[in-house]
Design an enzyme around this catalytic site. Structure first.
Site, PDB file in Angstrom:
ATOM      1  N   CYS A 107       0.836  -1.123  -0.033  1.00 37.65           N
ATOM      2  CA  CYS A 107       0.131  -0.047   0.010  1.00 37.65           C
ATOM      3  C   CYS A 107       0.884   1.235  -0.036  1.00 37.65           C
ATOM      4  CB  CYS A 107      -0.969   0.178   1.283  1.00 37.65           C
ATOM      5  SG  CYS A 107      -1.991   1.490   1.432  1.00 37.65           S
ATOM      6  N   CYS A 134      -0.322   4.076   1.955  1.00 36.52           N
ATOM      7  CA  CYS A 134      -0.367   4.182   3.619  1.00 36.52           C
ATOM      8  C   CYS A 134       1.287   4.354   3.920  1.00 36.52           C
ATOM      9  CB  CYS A 134      -0.603   2.593   3.947  1.00 36.52           C
ATOM     10  SG  CYS A 134      -2.117   1.880   3.414  1.00 36.52           S
ATOM     11  N   ASP A 135       2.054   3.689   3.171  1.00 33.44           N
ATOM     12  CA  ASP A 135       3.441   3.870   3.527  1.00 33.44           C
ATOM     13  C   ASP A 135       4.415   4.606   2.763  1.00 33.44           C
ATOM     14  OD1 ASP A 135       2.777   1.734   5.491  1.00 33.44           O
ATOM     15  OD2 ASP A 135       3.144   0.073   3.936  1.00 33.44           O
TER      16      ASP A 135
END
Ligand code: NAP
Length: 310
Positions: free
Chosen positions: A134, A137-138
């Site tokens: 992701c 997200c990261d």
């Protein structure tokens, strides 16, 4: 009360669209979502090809809008409850979560897919320590760092372009010498000076001490093995269906995607499927939303016939 006329399993775009349609048609509707509502868009940086948003829209914002629209019409949305099993019972269906059971007359399975894994040494060990599925997200953890993206489809290319916001260098590692992604995305990636392609190559292992430091790569044409120093690796090699909860109940294709007709009906009366979990579909946000509307309409008709028979 754990009872509803219609239960929708999965709160992504297909499930929430079904909920908007069914709740608006005054059908008592519950959505059961394993985590937060929104589905794949929550993990998507930017949506550019959904009709009606000429400037595009952020994935998380789109997800929030779907959820609030479903709630506005009265759908009850239960979050953080993974469904374990769907059973056929005399009066309809029993939906079992770890904590409780729900009962309904009709059910829509809109559980989507999960990221496919590379299944190479180091992948599980370093998940969350350099291995990610992701970018939204990261990605921010990789400011001025070097990352690799594995895959050649739309997801890999969209997210590789996104990662160039943070990373100093993005390697796209693809097992062939041609991308599967849409041409418009390919052109953008080829024009981006931070992106380099490593063709005909697969990842053999992911290595490091406490976090990812190195990838062992193999050229599938020459068999040559090489090493690539990276700080992170983002895996975008497609997805597998989240269909195990109905594995003993409905007909599926050889890859575990649920088979439906054009009305989203499965082989079990009263059980419908919509979105990415469905077999033979063009897996896009627009098609998931379309499936969701059709499934809700079919469920409404089914429930109408059921009450007429009783
Ligand atoms: P995908 O289209 O299935 O692409 C998966 C990619 O991973 C392919 O390039 C495939 O290689 C590669 N791959 C598969 N298994 C592999 C393995 N074991 N090792 C190495 N590489 C492997 O998946 P996706 O990109 O996640 O897209 C899924 C769906 O969502 C598609 O319908 C896509 O169009 C849609 N989507 C659309 C957008 C958009 O902006 N329009 C954005 C994201 C996703 P091969 O090419 O050799 O098969």
């Amino acid at each position: 009360m754990n009872k509803a006329d219609l239960i929708i399993v999965g709160g992504g775009p297909a499930g929430l669209t079904s909920a908007i349609y069914s709740a608006r048609a005054l059908i008592d509707t519950i959505v059961i979502e394993k985590m937060l509502p929104g589905g794949q868009p929550i993990l998507t940086t930017f949506i550019e090809n959904y009709p009606g948003f000429p400037e595009g829209i952020s994935g998380p914002e789109f997800a929030e809008r779907l959820e609030s629209q479903a709630r506005r019409f009265g759908a009850r949305i239960i979050t953080s409850q993974p469904v374990k099993e769907v059973l056929r019972v005399d009066s309809g269906f029993e939906i079992k979560t770890e904590e409780e059971s729900f009962f309904c007359n009709a059910v829509i399975i809109a559980t989507g897919t999960s990221p496919r894994k590379l299944n190479v040494p180091g992948e599980d060990t370093f998940t969350g320590r350099g291995v990610s599925y992701c970018a939204v997200c990261d990605g921010a953890f990789y400011k001025d760092k070097v990352v690799a993206v594995v895959g050649g489809g739309d997801s890999a290319i969209v997210e590789a372009i996104y990662l160039t916001r943070f990373a100093s260098k993005v390697y796209v590692i693809h097992r062939r010498d041609q991308l599967r992604a849409e041409k418009i995305l390919q052109e953008r990636a080829f024009a981006n000076s931070k992106i380099s392609f490593i063709w005909n190559t697969v990842v053999q292992s992911i290595e490091g001490e406490k976090k990812v430091e190195l990838l062992k790569l193999k050229n599938v044409k020459t068999e040559e093995v090489s090493e690539l120093s990276v700080d992170g690796i983002f895996v975008y090699i497609g997805s597998t269906p989240n269909s195990s909860i109905v594995k003993d109940l409905v007909e599926m294709d050889e890859n575990g995607f649920i088979i439906t007709d054009n009305f989203m009906r499965t082989n079990i009366p009263g059980l419908f499927a919509a979105g990415d979990v469905r077999s033979n579909t063009f897996r896009q946000l627009a098609t998931a939303v379309g499936d969701g509307a059709i499934a809700a309409n079919s469920a409404e008709k089914y429930l109408g016939e059921l009450s007429w028979k009783r």
